[in-house]
Design an enzyme around this catalytic site. Structure first.
Site, PDB file in Angstrom:
ATOM      1  CG  ASP A  20      -1.966  -1.052   1.017  1.00 25.80           C
ATOM      2  OD1 ASP A  20      -2.519  -1.819   0.149  1.00 25.80           O
ATOM      3  OD2 ASP A  20      -1.922  -1.738   2.197  1.00 25.80           O
TER       4      ASP A  20
HETATM    5  N1  URA Z   1      -1.050  -5.846   3.342  1.00 31.27           N
HETATM    6  C1  URA Z   1      -1.670  -5.071   4.240  1.00 31.27           C
HETATM    7  O1  URA Z   1      -2.718  -4.114   4.237  1.00 31.27           O
HETATM    8  N2  URA Z   1      -1.070  -3.862   2.955  1.00 31.27           N
HETATM    9  C2  URA Z   1      -0.167  -4.387   2.897  1.00 31.27           C
HETATM   10  O2  URA Z   1       0.612  -2.965   1.934  1.00 31.27           O
HETATM   11  C3  URA Z   1       0.474  -4.966   2.690  1.00 31.27           C
HETATM   12  C4  URA Z   1       0.145  -6.046   3.126  1.00 31.27           C
END
Ligand code: URA
Length: 241
Positions: free
Chosen positions: A106
């Site tokens: 993310d």
């Molecule tokens: N899980 C999430 O919620 N975000 C990420 O970036 C990776 C795994």
């Protein structure tokens, strides 16, 4: 054994064009197995031929593997009109090669991101069938408990029906805010955030530490990157065998 023309082999590194290679060869600046190369059209086996340009050994890997310490605020995409992407953190010579991130983090997640042009390896690393563990450090709002660990271990089904494979939750500290290591074998959209939100403990901070045998080099500051060592690349390739 696969034989390739010298100009093709050297151009595949992205450092020289084929016409530049021809010029280097004409100027006697390219050595193959210690001898001055006579022609850019001669064919060699990339696996067994030592090639040097201006006295410097050239690594002829078919693929490129980079480890990036992704900083928060940067998108794990190859292009995006809306903001800076992880490719913008790399020098031009790598951007030209068509590298892509293996799995997405993310925008606000930090940590280990592998960038490569090796599509088969990327596929294997992301396939739940290959059982490649991805380990994350997280800090959450709320007190993590043994029940949370049991829910992760049994495989959660989220409110929207999304089924998660069994995952690891190892509590490092528990209190009004808690810290933990989460281990996933898959990478569904916002997975850790959604799993922890479903337990009523929203994520405050998330950082990926490892992917299979590959560990984030803590010497790399957020935004910094380096090529994988031959050993690290071989460790990852072990997954595909
Ligand atoms: N899980 C999430 O919620 N975000 C990420 O970036 C990776 C795994």
């Amino acid at each position: 054994m696969s034989m390739e023309r010298l100009d093709k082999l050297l151009a595949s590194t992205g450092r020289w064009s084929r016409s530049e290679v021809k010029r280097l060869v004409r100027e006697g600046r390219v050595l193959t197995n210690g001898r001055i190369a006579a022609s850019a059209e001669e064919k060699y086996d990339a696996e067994t031929t030592a090639i040097a340009v201006d006295g410097e050994a050239v690594r002829l890997s078919r693929y490129v593997y980079l480890m990036l310490h992704k900083p928060a605020g940067v998108l794990s995409a190859t292009e995006d009109g809306r903001g800076e992407t992880v490719l913008d953190l790399l020098p031009q010579e790598y951007r030209k090669r068509g590298l892509f991130p293996v799995g997405r983090l993310d925008k606000d997640t930090e940590g280990l991101l592998l960038l490569t042009d090796d599509g088969a390896l990327a596929h294997d690393l992301l396939s739940p069938k290959k059982h490649v563990d991805k380990v994350y450090y997280t800090r959450v709002d709320g007190e993590l408990t043994a029940e949370d660990c049991a829910a992760f271990a049994s495989g959660m089904t989220l409110g929207d029906g999304m089924k998660c494979l069994p995952a690891g939750l190892e509590i490092l500290s528990a209190g009004a805010e808690s810290e933990a290591l989460v281990t996933l074998r898959e990478g569904k959209f916002h997975q850790i955030k959604r799993m922890l939100a479903a337990r009523g403990k929203p994520v405050l901070y998330l950082k990926r530490l490892s992917m299979g045998t590959l560990k984030l080099d803590e010497v790399l500051k957020p935004g910094a990157w380096r090529e994988l060592t031959d050993q690290e690349a071989a460790g990852l390739r072990g997954v595909s065998n």
